[in-house]
Design an enzyme around this catalytic site. Structure first.
Site, short mmCIF file in Angstrom:
data_model
loop_
_atom_site.label_atom_id
_atom_site.label_comp_id
_atom_site.label_asym_id
_atom_site.label_seq_id
_atom_site.Cartn_x
_atom_site.Cartn_y
_atom_site.Cartn_z
N HIS A 118 0.82 -1.21 0.00
CA HIS A 118 0.00 0.00 0.00
C HIS A 118 0.86 1.26 0.00
CE1 HIS A 118 -4.17 0.85 -0.06
NE2 HIS A 118 -4.43 0.97 1.23
N TYR A 124 -2.79 8.90 7.26
CA TYR A 124 -3.15 7.52 6.94
C TYR A 124 -3.91 7.52 5.62
CZ TYR A 124 -1.33 5.97 11.35
OH TYR A 124 -0.47 5.71 12.38
N ASN A 126 -6.64 6.32 4.32
CA ASN A 126 -8.07 6.58 4.16
C ASN A 126 -8.46 8.04 4.32
OD1 ASN A 126 -8.09 3.84 3.89
ND2 ASN A 126 -9.33 3.44 5.70
N ASN A 165 -9.38 3.56 -0.97
CA ASN A 165 -9.86 4.55 -0.02
C ASN A 165 -9.07 5.86 -0.02
OD1 ASN A 165 -12.03 3.01 0.90
ND2 ASN A 165 -10.74 1.92 2.36
#
Length: 192
Positions: free
Chosen positions: A19, A64, A66, A112
């Site tokens: 990610h 982060y 999201n 996201n």
């Protein structure tokens, strides 16, 4: 001036997660193109430099994944940049490992980080550099896949891809996404 955003999660233990390939790409670009030291700003880390004569502000949101838009929106507003001056480097499940594609606009495809940016910018009309990490094959395994670390066997293609993205970055800065993709493909043809 352009804003280049690398997506990832700021936890040190997540630094090698699939990610975080967006963070990795921006780090290599900033390092290889001699950007200024990173500093905290816009709920993220910011570094400024030049790529192919174009001024680039690099941003790694510390919000982060999201909530990435919470860093992207204030940065783009501060520099008065339209959405098409924003490029987001992110992991892409739907591309094989090492494959790189650029597109403008489009949906979040379940990502996201992109969804957050879409929401805060109020548009999807920004550029995306999609960095292939491959799909685990089963939808139930996606979460573990993206939050899993790259394997040692991934190291060759990963390093080659990140270096190719950096080497081809002047073409991206010049607004030539097709030429950028072609150069990345040529530079990685033996490893991806």
């Amino acid at each position: 001036m352009k804003l280049w955003v690398g997506l990832g999660n700021p936890e040190p233990g997540m630094a090698r997660n699939r990610h975080n390939i967006g963070f990795m790409a921006i780090d290599v670009i900033a390092d290889r193109h001699g950007f200024a030291p990173w500093r905290k700003r816009f709920s993220g880390l910011v570094s400024e430099g030049s790529v192919g004569g174009e001024k680039i502000v690099a941003l790694k949101p510390l919000t982060y994944m999201n909530e990435s838009g919470r860093a992207v929106q204030p940065a783009s507003a501060f520099f008065k940049l339209p959405p098409d001056a924003v490029t987001v480097f992110h992991d892409e499940l739907d591309l094989i490992p090492g494959k790189v594609r650029v597109k403008r606009g489009g949906g979040a495809a379940g990502h996201n980080g992109l969804r957050s940016i879409d929401r805060t910018l109020g548009t999807q009309d920004y550029w995306r550099v999609r960095l292939g990490i491959g799909h685990p094959g089963d939808k139930a395994r996606v979460h573990g896949h993206v939050l899993g670390n790259f394997a040692k066997t991934d190291e060759d293609w990963l390093v080659d891809t990140l270096e190719a993205v950096s080497d081809a970055a002047p073409l991206l800065a010049a607004g030539k996404p097709e030429d950028f993709m072609t150069k990345v493909a040529l530079l990685t043809k033996d490893t991806a």
